[in-house]
Design a protein around this motif. Sequence first.
Motif, mmCIF file in Angstrom:
data_model
loop_
_atom_site.group_PDB
_atom_site.id
_atom_site.type_symbol
_atom_site.label_atom_id
_atom_site.label_comp_id
_atom_site.label_asym_id
_atom_site.label_seq_id
_atom_site.Cartn_x
_atom_site.Cartn_y
_atom_site.Cartn_z
ATOM 1 N N LEU A 91 5.590 15.907 2.645
ATOM 2 C CA LEU A 91 4.764 16.004 3.845
ATOM 3 C C LEU A 91 3.787 14.836 3.933
ATOM 4 O O LEU A 91 3.533 14.290 5.018
ATOM 5 C CB LEU A 91 4.004 17.332 3.851
ATOM 6 C CG LEU A 91 4.862 18.585 4.047
ATOM 7 C CD1 LEU A 91 4.076 19.832 3.691
ATOM 8 C CD2 LEU A 91 5.372 18.678 5.479
ATOM 9 N N LEU A 92 3.244 14.430 2.793
ATOM 10 C CA LEU A 92 2.369 13.262 2.759
ATOM 11 C C LEU A 92 3.124 12.004 3.180
ATOM 12 O O LEU A 92 2.650 11.223 4.009
ATOM 13 C CB LEU A 92 1.816 13.069 1.347
ATOM 14 C CG LEU A 92 0.597 13.890 0.946
ATOM 15 C CD1 LEU A 92 0.370 13.775 -0.553
ATOM 16 C CD2 LEU A 92 -0.634 13.431 1.708
ATOM 17 N N SER A 93 4.319 11.815 2.602
ATOM 18 C CA SER A 93 5.132 10.639 2.937
ATOM 19 C C SER A 93 5.461 10.611 4.418
ATOM 20 O O SER A 93 5.364 9.571 5.073
ATOM 21 C CB SER A 93 6.429 10.646 2.115
ATOM 22 O OG SER A 93 6.159 10.550 0.746
ATOM 23 N N ALA A 94 5.846 11.761 4.955
ATOM 24 C CA ALA A 94 6.210 11.851 6.367
ATOM 25 C C ALA A 94 5.018 11.556 7.267
ATOM 26 O O ALA A 94 5.124 10.821 8.260
ATOM 27 C CB ALA A 94 6.759 13.245 6.667
ATOM 28 N N GLY A 95 3.855 12.126 6.926
ATOM 29 C CA GLY A 95 2.674 11.927 7.738
ATOM 30 C C GLY A 95 2.224 10.476 7.784
ATOM 31 O O GLY A 95 1.842 9.956 8.835
ATOM 32 N N ILE A 96 2.304 9.796 6.642
ATOM 33 C CA ILE A 96 1.882 8.397 6.579
ATOM 34 C C ILE A 96 2.912 7.496 7.259
ATOM 35 O O ILE A 96 2.558 6.585 8.014
ATOM 36 C CB ILE A 96 1.641 7.982 5.114
ATOM 37 C CG1 ILE A 96 0.405 8.712 4.577
ATOM 38 C CG2 ILE A 96 1.464 6.472 4.999
ATOM 39 C CD1 ILE A 96 0.203 8.586 3.097
ATOM 40 N N ALA A 97 4.200 7.754 7.026
ATOM 41 C CA ALA A 97 5.251 6.924 7.638
ATOM 42 C C ALA A 97 5.240 7.027 9.161
ATOM 43 O O ALA A 97 5.490 6.048 9.866
ATOM 44 C CB ALA A 97 6.616 7.326 7.094
ATOM 45 N N SER A 98 4.942 8.214 9.678
ATOM 46 C CA SER A 98 4.935 8.431 11.126
ATOM 47 C C SER A 98 3.588 8.091 11.760
ATOM 48 O O SER A 98 3.418 8.211 12.972
ATOM 49 C CB SER A 98 5.277 9.888 11.435
ATOM 50 O OG SER A 98 4.268 10.762 10.932
ATOM 51 N N ARG A 142 -4.053 14.082 0.403
ATOM 52 C CA ARG A 142 -3.342 14.485 -0.814
ATOM 53 C C ARG A 142 -3.862 15.812 -1.363
ATOM 54 O O ARG A 142 -3.132 16.545 -2.041
ATOM 55 C CB ARG A 142 -3.484 13.382 -1.866
ATOM 56 C CG ARG A 142 -2.531 13.502 -3.040
ATOM 57 C CD ARG A 142 -2.580 12.250 -3.898
ATOM 58 N NE ARG A 142 -1.511 12.276 -4.877
ATOM 59 C CZ ARG A 142 -1.641 12.761 -6.101
ATOM 60 N NH1 ARG A 142 -2.790 13.280 -6.490
ATOM 61 N NH2 ARG A 142 -0.616 12.735 -6.936
ATOM 62 N N ARG A 143 -5.104 16.134 -1.062
ATOM 63 C CA ARG A 143 -5.706 17.378 -1.561
ATOM 64 C C ARG A 143 -5.343 18.590 -0.696
ATOM 65 O O ARG A 143 -5.663 19.719 -1.057
ATOM 66 C CB ARG A 143 -7.231 17.217 -1.621
ATOM 67 C CG ARG A 143 -7.693 16.196 -2.658
ATOM 68 C CD ARG A 143 -9.191 16.286 -2.880
ATOM 69 N NE ARG A 143 -9.938 15.832 -1.709
ATOM 70 C CZ ARG A 143 -10.355 14.584 -1.519
ATOM 71 N NH1 ARG A 143 -10.081 13.659 -2.428
ATOM 72 N NH2 ARG A 143 -11.043 14.248 -0.454
ATOM 73 N N LYS A 144 -4.687 18.353 0.422
ATOM 74 C CA LYS A 144 -4.348 19.446 1.334
ATOM 75 C C LYS A 144 -3.127 20.215 0.830
ATOM 76 O O LYS A 144 -2.234 19.650 0.184
ATOM 77 C CB LYS A 144 -4.049 18.897 2.729
ATOM 78 C CG LYS A 144 -5.182 18.115 3.374
ATOM 79 C CD LYS A 144 -6.315 19.013 3.803
ATOM 80 C CE LYS A 144 -7.389 18.228 4.553
ATOM 81 N NZ LYS A 144 -8.533 19.078 4.930
ATOM 82 N N LYS A 164 0.832 -1.213 0.000
ATOM 83 C CA LYS A 164 0.000 0.000 0.000
ATOM 84 C C LYS A 164 0.863 1.258 0.000
ATOM 85 O O LYS A 164 0.589 2.214 -0.733
ATOM 86 C CB LYS A 164 -0.926 0.002 1.215
ATOM 87 C CG LYS A 164 -2.040 -1.024 1.154
ATOM 88 C CD LYS A 164 -2.825 -1.073 2.457
ATOM 89 C CE LYS A 164 -3.863 -2.190 2.440
ATOM 90 N NZ LYS A 164 -4.532 -2.317 3.765
ATOM 91 N N PHE A 165 1.924 1.234 0.820
ATOM 92 C CA PHE A 165 2.797 2.412 0.860
ATOM 93 C C PHE A 165 3.566 2.560 -0.450
ATOM 94 O O PHE A 165 3.770 3.680 -0.935
ATOM 95 C CB PHE A 165 3.773 2.328 2.039
ATOM 96 C CG PHE A 165 4.459 3.642 2.300
ATOM 97 C CD1 PHE A 165 3.903 4.583 3.142
ATOM 98 C CD2 PHE A 165 5.659 3.950 1.675
ATOM 99 C CE1 PHE A 165 4.505 5.804 3.364
ATOM 100 C CE2 PHE A 165 6.280 5.170 1.890
ATOM 101 C CZ PHE A 165 5.712 6.106 2.737
ATOM 102 N N LEU A 209 4.777 5.495 -5.502
ATOM 103 C CA LEU A 209 4.844 5.547 -6.963
ATOM 104 C C LEU A 209 3.920 6.626 -7.525
ATOM 105 O O LEU A 209 4.251 7.274 -8.526
ATOM 106 C CB LEU A 209 4.507 4.184 -7.553
ATOM 107 C CG LEU A 209 5.501 3.066 -7.220
ATOM 108 C CD1 LEU A 209 5.048 1.750 -7.821
ATOM 109 C CD2 LEU A 209 6.907 3.408 -7.694
ATOM 110 N N LYS A 210 2.776 6.827 -6.890
ATOM 111 C CA LYS A 210 1.881 7.905 -7.316
ATOM 112 C C LYS A 210 2.548 9.264 -7.121
ATOM 113 O O LYS A 210 2.473 10.142 -7.980
ATOM 114 C CB LYS A 210 0.569 7.855 -6.522
ATOM 115 C CG LYS A 210 -0.406 6.799 -6.976
ATOM 116 C CD LYS A 210 -1.685 6.846 -6.151
ATOM 117 C CE LYS A 210 -2.667 5.775 -6.590
ATOM 118 N NZ LYS A 210 -3.891 5.770 -5.742
ATOM 119 N N GLU A 211 3.203 9.427 -5.960
ATOM 120 C CA GLU A 211 3.862 10.700 -5.677
ATOM 121 C C GLU A 211 5.079 10.901 -6.585
ATOM 122 O O GLU A 211 5.402 12.022 -6.971
ATOM 123 C CB GLU A 211 4.272 10.768 -4.206
ATOM 124 C CG GLU A 211 3.094 10.853 -3.248
ATOM 125 C CD GLU A 211 2.175 12.019 -3.557
ATOM 126 O OE1 GLU A 211 2.666 13.144 -3.770
ATOM 127 O OE2 GLU A 211 0.944 11.808 -3.619
#
Length: 374
Positions: free
Chosen positions: A344-351, A363-365, A326-327, A332-334
């Motif tokens: 910021l998206l990667s960091a937020g999801i990883a943490s 993603r819309r933020k 899933k990650f 790959l999308k990013e």
Amino acid sequence: MMTERFDVIIVGASLAGLSASIAAADNGLTVLCIDKKLKIGENISCAEGVAGSLLHKVPFKIPKKALSWKVNGILFDIDGIKIERRGDYWGGYTIDRSYLENWLARLARKKGVHLSMETELVGLETISGMKVVLVNINGELLRFTSDLIIAADGAQSKVANILGVGKNKVHGYVKSWEYAGLENRAQDLEQIFYGPFAPVGYGYIFPKSSTRANIGIGTPFQNADLGKLFEMFTSIESVSEQMKFASKTKEKSGIAIIKMDIPFEYNGVLFAGDAACVNLKPFVEGIIPSLCSGWLAGESIRKYSEGRYTAAFAHLFKKEKSESEKFTEILLKEKKHARENSYLLSAGIASLAFPLVRYSHFRRKSVAELQKLL
């Protein structure tokens, strides 16, 4: 040309290959393990971090000396926003991978494995159901035969290239050094940094002692100027303050595999380690999955039944593989549509600040909105 026969030939003498060698030898098989490197444990391109929550999956006890530094969690630094995570899920060790590989090699030799270094794979074919391997040893061409092959020859597997498998590859490009003389501000934590210095990737400081650490950046963009990005990373205040008196000791740069469409088993060849893309995202944790995949491949050889090895690995890492896939899809999308807020998206999801299932929402933020939510 003289031909020598083994029950199994293993290409690659790093974690997966050595683990496979030991498991196969334990099952009474004759084993040849080849590698083009000069010595075991050399040219290691790895941050050397392992998750403590995965250690119980390893089918043998890793020697204490290989577990060089215990960490109790991860400190995320996202443009100066700090998120600290502690506990069993986040903690682990920094491993001395060179020591571990040499320990595995000594054990393999004791069990009768034929380890052949400076041995480069030249060709591989199947003749009357038998695998025929052609190698170059110091300019001399030699031929070996076996019933099965284990390909544990890394992210740029020559076995996969010869067989024409391993499609849709996405690599991660890493610039990294081991440093001594560090003023480590978080000695019991891995430090992971997100910012423009690592597009759709991250920077890291993984401690190896109170004054030593692996420091680097990784990104999936092949055309990125890694040297420039590394300088950008090491110049940010929270990193440069720790590196005032530090000096480089060993380079750890290299290529990691992020995604590859490859079967674990293909026409009598079993892929293991990075050659099978077993690492787990978001942190590209490859050490423990490599040890386990190698062992399972080696164990499955004695009474080989196609699909058994694939099923065993999928069962062992069922939860972790699902989350990793899933990650990877998000990464790959990013990578394809990289935007200002991607890191910021990667960091937020990883943490785990942002739930993985709400990726589309976050993603819309805007950058400012995501920073407030972290």
